[in-house]
Design an enzyme around this catalytic site. Sequence first.
Site, PDB file in Angstrom:
ATOM      1  N   GLU A  44       3.321   0.091   5.407  1.00  0.00           N
ATOM      2  CA  GLU A  44       3.512  -1.290   5.578  1.00  0.00           C
ATOM      3  C   GLU A  44       4.194  -1.830   4.534  1.00  0.00           C
ATOM      4  OE1 GLU A  44      -0.308  -3.243   5.695  1.00  0.00           O
ATOM      5  OE2 GLU A  44      -0.739  -2.238   7.486  1.00  0.00           O
ATOM      6  N   ASP A  55      -3.790 -12.989   1.325  1.00  0.00           N
ATOM      7  CA  ASP A  55      -3.793 -12.164   0.113  1.00  0.00           C
ATOM      8  C   ASP A  55      -4.582 -12.534  -0.998  1.00  0.00           C
ATOM      9  OD1 ASP A  55      -2.180 -10.355   1.727  1.00  0.00           O
ATOM     10  OD2 ASP A  55      -0.302 -11.917   0.922  1.00  0.00           O
TER      11      ASP A  55
END
EC number: 4.2.1.20
Length: 258
Positions: A44, A55
């Site tokens: 990724e 995140d």
Amino acid sequence: MSKISEVFKNSKALITYVTAGDPNLEVTKEIILELNKDGVDIIEVGIPFSDPLADGPIIQKASQKALKNGVTLKKIFETLNEIKEEVTCPLVLMGYYNSILNYGIDNFITEAVNTGISGVIIPDLPFDEEEEFYAKIKENGIDPILLVAPNTSEERLKEISKVCSGFLYCVSIMGVTGDSQAPMEHLKEYSQRVRKYVNIPLAIGFGIDSPTKAKNIIEYFDGIIVGSALIKIIDENSDDKGKLLKEIKRFTKSLKVW
């Protein structure tokens, strides 16, 4: 069968995440090539964003560093184009929808196809908000990879299964990435529940930072996704490229516990 589906045909998958441009795009190229060489099954590539909601602090820091370096989606495509012939595993772009809108949806899809991108993950774009976008990328041979959480309803799982392809990204905890203290006891039940409604491979992410944890989890899922732990290694060794690549090799090899 898509390139991502092929990965899961005969084996479990190790999926790793890197932020494009951390510490810089030249080193990102070498990191991707190293991961590919070390037997990572899917990589990724994160598009840095100024406000990455899903995140944790480690990936946020990497994003900020990349943005400070002037990394843009255009530059990411240019960088990936330079190594696309050497990378044999599928590449998946992961980013927030705003980055794609700013770039232009048609431009994004064209560049993704030209660069050989196999899948796209957009954490802040639910499948039912932009069905046309997901249909378009699918038409162009790119897998739309969607996220589910432990509290995703059965009804929603049924709907997601109609759109998602390649693999389903199962978030192991409610929260942000990199939380290695998350309780793991619920994972068996979680995977069994999701499998009732989804017939593509399940990959689990958020909080996997050691071979022990990988071994405990892979039993119930088809793949593991490792992000923050790898980004931490990149951060700690960014001043010494040779050491950085050695550490990446050591860490990724240790995670293939099947």
